[in-house]
Design a protein around this motif. Sequence first.
Motif, PDB file in Angstrom:
ATOM      1  N   LEU B  17       0.837  -1.201   0.000  1.00 14.68           N
ATOM      2  CA  LEU B  17       0.000   0.000   0.000  1.00 14.68           C
ATOM      3  C   LEU B  17       0.869   1.246   0.000  1.00 14.68           C
ATOM      4  O   LEU B  17       1.909   1.289   0.662  1.00 14.68           O
ATOM      5  CB  LEU B  17      -0.882   0.022   1.251  1.00 14.68           C
ATOM      6  CG  LEU B  17      -1.778  -1.201   1.442  1.00 14.68           C
ATOM      7  CD1 LEU B  17      -2.500  -1.095   2.784  1.00 14.68           C
ATOM      8  CD2 LEU B  17      -2.778  -1.333   0.290  1.00 14.68           C
ATOM      9  N   GLU B 116       2.705  -0.252  -6.092  1.00 16.44           N
ATOM     10  CA  GLU B 116       1.779  -0.695  -5.042  1.00 16.44           C
ATOM     11  C   GLU B 116       0.512  -1.313  -5.635  1.00 16.44           C
ATOM     12  O   GLU B 116       0.172  -1.061  -6.784  1.00 16.44           O
ATOM     13  CB  GLU B 116       1.372   0.500  -4.165  1.00 16.44           C
ATOM     14  CG  GLU B 116       0.444   1.516  -4.830  1.00 16.44           C
ATOM     15  CD  GLU B 116       1.174   2.571  -5.653  1.00 16.44           C
ATOM     16  OE1 GLU B 116       2.419   2.584  -5.644  1.00 16.44           O
ATOM     17  OE2 GLU B 116       0.476   3.379  -6.308  1.00 16.44           O
ATOM     18  N   HIS B 118      -2.498  -0.675  -4.053  1.00 14.99           N
ATOM     19  CA  HIS B 118      -3.474   0.397  -3.857  1.00 14.99           C
ATOM     20  C   HIS B 118      -2.792   1.640  -3.290  1.00 14.99           C
ATOM     21  O   HIS B 118      -1.912   1.524  -2.442  1.00 14.99           O
ATOM     22  CB  HIS B 118      -4.547   0.013  -2.815  1.00 14.99           C
ATOM     23  CG  HIS B 118      -5.238  -1.259  -3.108  1.00 14.99           C
ATOM     24  ND1 HIS B 118      -6.193  -1.369  -4.090  1.00 14.99           N
ATOM     25  CD2 HIS B 118      -5.133  -2.496  -2.541  1.00 14.99           C
ATOM     26  CE1 HIS B 118      -6.636  -2.617  -4.111  1.00 14.99           C
ATOM     27  NE2 HIS B 118      -6.011  -3.319  -3.197  1.00 14.99           N
TER      28      HIS B 118
END
Lengths: 204, 204
Positions: B17, B116, B118
């Motif tokens: 993330l 990543e 998200h």
Amino acid sequence: MAERNRGFFKALNLLVLNVVSSPGSGKTTLLQKTIERLAGSARVGVVVGDLETDNDARRLRTTGAPVVQVSTGTLCHLDAEMVGRAIGAIDVRALDILIIENVGNLVCPAEFDLGEAHKVVILSVTEGEDKPQKYPNIFAAAGLMLLTKVDLLPHLKFDIGTAIEHARRVNPGIEVMQLSAESGAGMDRWLEWLGRGAAAARRT
Amino acid sequence: MAERNRGFFKALNLLVLNVVSSPGSGKTTLLQKTIERLAGSARVGVVVGDLETDNDARRLRTTGAPVVQVSTGTLCHLDAEMVGRAIGAIDVRALDILIIENVGNLVCPAEFDLGEAHKVVILSVTEGEDKPQKYPNIFAAAGLMLLTKVDLLPHLKFDIGTAIEHARRVNPGIEVMQLSAESGAGMDRWLEWLGRGAAAARRT
């Protein structure tokens, strides 16, 4: 281009401030209250930088002050050329103080001289005491740090003394004021500072 | 380079993330509490970006998690190469989740893919409801918006509904959660989201 702005401002005896902070530090509310309180004693104009929207300009125009919005798109700061162009849209000759509300960003605006007399950095007390250490360039470049939203202090773990100590470590000469645009606390001292600055600019 | 990171993370079945917010939104406190609560169920590592200081890394290391600090100097964001280099300093193969805490800045990090799964954007309720409109790129790029510091809501004029509406206007599909790392409110839902994400990454 920054020097050209500086010369232009000097010729007009104008006090020009470049106000820099994180997003959401309360810049616009502070400017709104500041302009309202200065009505009758100083004529204030504003250049507002934002990636998108003219929300801030619309809010500030409710004060009756002349306001120019600059949309920077994906650009993370205002530069001197943008400011030079923007002021063409208002009657700067009629002003005592021009406030440039920079894009909400503690990083990029530190690197760009706009021709201002002073950079003013705003740190809201909801943000944490160590910000001057983590974003030293802007705190080193600023003449004044405004600690805002002090009305929220009772609900936060924020130590004012520590925040000031961190700011003085990167900039021993920085002036510091605590205020709340919401409650009005500390506003008098800030308005006096502006009044003295405008008077000094008139004499130059 | 972002794609290389993405491939590397995929091979390790790692949920990655990229957490982005303004300075002072409470990223580090949230991560600290998150890692503590996930202890025993998921192994979390962190890459922290800051212009200066290793304050955040030191705070996060108290959780026992592996943490790498990246000092960006005057650079306003992390890039994929910095992240690729940084993870060499920890045993990423032993992790389930890697959280990249980006430089506190709502502008520049929006433009940089780090590889990543998200982007997670944090908006603290002390910042104002119109931030998604004013910084649309990062809200458009994020899969999840965390509205943090909701324990302060009783002391603020902040309308959650308006903030969510603004976020959905720039990104109709964005998921939204409200939480307070301080009071613990809303933390369960966030931890479940992380758990589901880590489980999905394990299956890829």
